[in-house]
Write a protein that holds these residues in place. Structure first.
Motif, PDB file in Angstrom:
ATOM      1  N   GLY A 158      35.831  16.750  51.743  1.00  0.00           N
ATOM      2  CA  GLY A 158      34.785  16.560  50.745  1.00  0.00           C
ATOM      3  C   GLY A 158      33.683  17.603  50.802  1.00  0.00           C
ATOM      4  O   GLY A 158      32.899  17.709  49.852  1.00  0.00           O
ATOM      5  N   LEU A 159      33.596  18.384  51.911  1.00  0.00           N
ATOM      6  CA  LEU A 159      32.594  19.447  51.954  1.00  0.00           C
ATOM      7  C   LEU A 159      32.919  20.492  50.898  1.00  0.00           C
ATOM      8  O   LEU A 159      34.078  20.822  50.669  1.00  0.00           O
ATOM      9  CB  LEU A 159      32.555  20.095  53.343  1.00  0.00           C
ATOM     10  N   ARG A 160      31.870  21.030  50.285  1.00  0.00           N
ATOM     11  CA  ARG A 160      32.066  21.953  49.174  1.00  0.00           C
ATOM     12  C   ARG A 160      31.621  23.362  49.522  1.00  0.00           C
ATOM     13  O   ARG A 160      30.843  23.571  50.454  1.00  0.00           O
ATOM     14  CB  ARG A 160      31.321  21.455  47.934  1.00  0.00           C
ATOM     15  N   GLY A 161      32.123  24.289  48.784  1.00  0.00           N
ATOM     16  CA  GLY A 161      31.746  25.684  48.934  1.00  0.00           C
ATOM     17  C   GLY A 161      31.859  26.382  47.596  1.00  0.00           C
ATOM     18  O   GLY A 161      32.314  25.800  46.603  1.00  0.00           O
ATOM     19  N   ASN A 162      31.446  27.639  47.557  1.00  0.00           N
ATOM     20  CA  ASN A 162      31.542  28.397  46.318  1.00  0.00           C
ATOM     21  C   ASN A 162      31.750  29.871  46.639  1.00  0.00           C
ATOM     22  O   ASN A 162      31.417  30.337  47.736  1.00  0.00           O
ATOM     23  CB  ASN A 162      30.304  28.181  45.448  1.00  0.00           C
ATOM     24  N   PHE A 163      32.298  30.589  45.684  1.00  0.00           N
ATOM     25  CA  PHE A 163      32.514  32.022  45.834  1.00  0.00           C
ATOM     26  C   PHE A 163      32.521  32.655  44.458  1.00  0.00           C
ATOM     27  O   PHE A 163      32.688  31.987  43.428  1.00  0.00           O
ATOM     28  CB  PHE A 163      33.832  32.306  46.572  1.00  0.00           C
ATOM     29  N   SER A 164      32.340  33.970  44.453  1.00  0.00           N
ATOM     30  CA  SER A 164      32.350  34.726  43.202  1.00  0.00           C
ATOM     31  C   SER A 164      33.680  35.433  43.042  1.00  0.00           C
ATOM     32  O   SER A 164      34.232  35.968  44.013  1.00  0.00           O
ATOM     33  CB  SER A 164      31.213  35.752  43.191  1.00  0.00           C
ATOM     34  N   PHE A 165      34.195  35.404  41.802  1.00  0.00           N
ATOM     35  CA  PHE A 165      35.460  36.069  41.506  1.00  0.00           C
ATOM     36  C   PHE A 165      35.376  36.622  40.089  1.00  0.00           C
ATOM     37  O   PHE A 165      35.137  35.871  39.133  1.00  0.00           O
ATOM     38  CB  PHE A 165      36.628  35.084  41.630  1.00  0.00           C
ATOM     39  N   SER A 166      35.537  37.935  39.973  1.00  0.00           N
ATOM     40  CA  SER A 166      35.471  38.619  38.673  1.00  0.00           C
ATOM     41  C   SER A 166      34.180  38.301  37.934  1.00  0.00           C
ATOM     42  O   SER A 166      34.166  38.104  36.709  1.00  0.00           O
ATOM     43  CB  SER A 166      36.686  38.246  37.811  1.00  0.00           C
ATOM     44  N   GLY A 167      33.089  38.204  38.698  1.00  0.00           N
ATOM     45  CA  GLY A 167      31.789  37.983  38.085  1.00  0.00           C
ATOM     46  C   GLY A 167      31.433  36.536  37.828  1.00  0.00           C
ATOM     47  O   GLY A 167      30.296  36.242  37.426  1.00  0.00           O
ATOM     48  N   ASP A 168      32.348  35.603  38.035  1.00  0.00           N
ATOM     49  CA  ASP A 168      32.069  34.177  37.823  1.00  0.00           C
ATOM     50  C   ASP A 168      32.044  33.442  39.150  1.00  0.00           C
ATOM     51  O   ASP A 168      32.669  33.855  40.131  1.00  0.00           O
ATOM     52  CB  ASP A 168      33.131  33.556  36.906  1.00  0.00           C
ATOM     53  N   ASN A 169      31.317  32.325  39.169  1.00  0.00           N
ATOM     54  CA  ASN A 169      31.194  31.521  40.378  1.00  0.00           C
ATOM     55  C   ASN A 169      32.129  30.307  40.286  1.00  0.00           C
ATOM     56  O   ASN A 169      32.192  29.648  39.238  1.00  0.00           O
ATOM     57  CB  ASN A 169      29.752  31.040  40.569  1.00  0.00           C
ATOM     58  N   TYR A 170      32.845  30.018  41.377  1.00  0.00           N
ATOM     59  CA  TYR A 170      33.804  28.917  41.391  1.00  0.00           C
ATOM     60  C   TYR A 170      33.513  28.002  42.574  1.00  0.00           C
ATOM     61  O   TYR A 170      33.214  28.471  43.682  1.00  0.00           O
ATOM     62  CB  TYR A 170      35.235  29.441  41.476  1.00  0.00           C
ATOM     63  N   ALA A 171      33.598  26.698  42.310  1.00  0.00           N
ATOM     64  CA  ALA A 171      33.351  25.695  43.354  1.00  0.00           C
ATOM     65  C   ALA A 171      34.679  25.156  43.870  1.00  0.00           C
ATOM     66  O   ALA A 171      35.613  24.923  43.105  1.00  0.00           O
ATOM     67  CB  ALA A 171      32.512  24.543  42.795  1.00  0.00           C
ATOM     68  N   VAL A 172      34.744  24.962  45.181  1.00  0.00           N
ATOM     69  CA  VAL A 172      35.939  24.420  45.829  1.00  0.00           C
ATOM     70  C   VAL A 172      35.518  23.309  46.787  1.00  0.00           C
ATOM     71  O   VAL A 172      34.357  23.220  47.188  1.00  0.00           O
ATOM     72  CB  VAL A 172      36.721  25.520  46.596  1.00  0.00           C
TER      73      VAL A 172
END
Length: 416
Positions: free
Chosen positions: A285-299
């Protein structure tokens, strides 16, 4: 006439010696009581990284590396071994269910299949021969019963006629007895033959069922043996993208060997490696985020693998709002993994000093900035940007945060 000259006590030489002695004594007293006797080292201020302790928002996160992987993968293992005869689909090709990937040849397996088929055919023929013998025996017993019934049908009226003739004194006792004995003998014979036929019929019925079941199993085994050679033609079990190891015509593949996989490209996940230090704090359930091709994505963490290898464990993170377009298997991303909520704390920027001191002490600059002195501290949590300060530092303190490997055991740095 001689005159006695009196010796002077406070001569200039004596006074000078006193002055020198007092100066030396004063210097010694100063060095003992007031002077800084700690070991020091001159360093160039421009070579140092200096940071200021401040109060700010502490974000409890770590930066981890992740690798893109398909959310679902079907591994391809060789059921039967053999030598590659033809490579029909190359690695990277899109395949559908039933598409041929490669074909194998195995002469030993083919010979073994032929021998097993021959043995099964012989066994099936033996079963059928046994069933035929049982049917023939049944027919023979039925024939015996029919013959006995025929004899009885002839003897019964004959016995009645001789009995009537005997009652009228037209036939002797001996003639009647002969006919009677032969009639009763056939009656008993039929009873015994029928009992035998009935018992044999029950046993025959059970045996026929067993023979039928055995034949069905052998037919199934025969079909299975026939399909063994089908395993030499390797086809795709699902739709997806084929990824195989380096395979060439003439290469040998062993039974059970994994030669590739098929990735389902509809969805992706991120396989992340995390230092074992954080294992107690990582949960589903812990969340993270990263940037890919200029957009931000949550996982979000969906699965934790508890096994540790080389000081790291792995987790699978799934996308919360769709997979990035154009993503490829094996692409790497840097994820900010949140371990807790943000809060305001006293913070010290990170630096190379930690590997030399373990966070137990630092060099703190004085107000003039001309000197940095060693000071014991205590640090708490850490993220890629800051340490949490627990003891030893105050807001506004300036700290040398670059590496201390060149400072030796000196306790004071004299900045120039």
């Amino acid at each position: 006439m001689d005159r006695k000259i009196e010796k002077k006590t406070w001569t200039p030489k004596f006074i000078a010696m006193i002055i020198i002695g007092v100066a030396v004594l004063s210097l010694i007293v100063y060095q003992l009581l007031f002077a800084d006797n700690r070991s020091s080292l001159y360093v160039e201020k421009e070579r140092l990284s200096i940071a200021t302790v401040s109060e700010g928002e502490y974000k409890d996160y770590i930066t981890v590396s992740g690798t893109m992987q398909p959310a679902e993968t079907f591994y391809l293992d060789a059921i039967e071994g053999g030598i590659i005869q033809e490579v029909v689909r190359e690695s990277g090709a899109l395949v559908e269910v039933g598409d041929t990937i490669l074909t194998l040849t195995n002469s030993n397996l083919q010979l073994d299949v032929m021998q097993r088929e021959t043995m099964l055919y012989e066994q099936i023929n033996n079963l059928r021969q046994t069933r035929l013998l049982l049917d023939q025996n049944d027919l023979n017993q039925q024939g015996q019963l029919a013959e006995i019934d025929y004899q009885i049908s002839l003897l019964k009226p004959q016995y009645k006629r001789f009995k009537e003739l005997h009652d009228r004194k037209l036939a002797s006792d001996r003639e009647l007895e002969e006919v009677k004995e032969e009639y009763e003998y056939n009656i008993k014979r039929r009873q015994l033959t029928y009992e035998s036929y009935k018992n044999d019929s029950i046993a025959r019925s059970i045996q026929l069922q067993q023979l039928k079941a055995s034949e069905a199993r052998m037919q199934k085994s025969l079909e299975g043996v026939g399909h063994i050679l089908d395993n030499l033609i390797i086809t795709a079990p699902i739709n997806g993208q084929l990824a195989t190891e380096k395979i060439e015509i003439g290469q040998s593949i062993q039974s059970g060997e994994r030669y590739g996989q098929i990735d389902i490209l509809n969805e992706f996940k991120v396989r992340v490696q995390i230092d074992e230090l954080y294992l107690p704090r990582v949960r589903k359930g812990l969340r993270g985020n990263f940037s890919f091709s200029g957009d931000n994505y949550a996982v979000e963490i969906a699965k934790i693998y508890p096994s540790i290898s080389e000081g790291r464990f792995e987790v699978d993170m799934l996308f919360l709002e769709g997979t990035p377009p154009g993503v490829r298997r094996g692409q790497s991303v840097r994820i900010k993994l949140e371990l807790g909520d943000s809060e305001r704390l006293l913070l010290l920027p990170t630096g190379g000093f930690y590997k030399d001191t373990g966070g137990n002490w630092v060099f703190v600059l004085n107000n003039s900035g001309e000197k940095a002195q060693k000071r014991n501290i205590r640090l708490g949590r850490k993220n890629p940007d800051h340490f949490e300060v627990l003891e030893g530092l105050n807001e506004g303190d300036r700290v040398v945060v670059s590496g201390y490997e060149n400072f030796g055991d000196n306790e004071v740095l004299l900045l120039k």
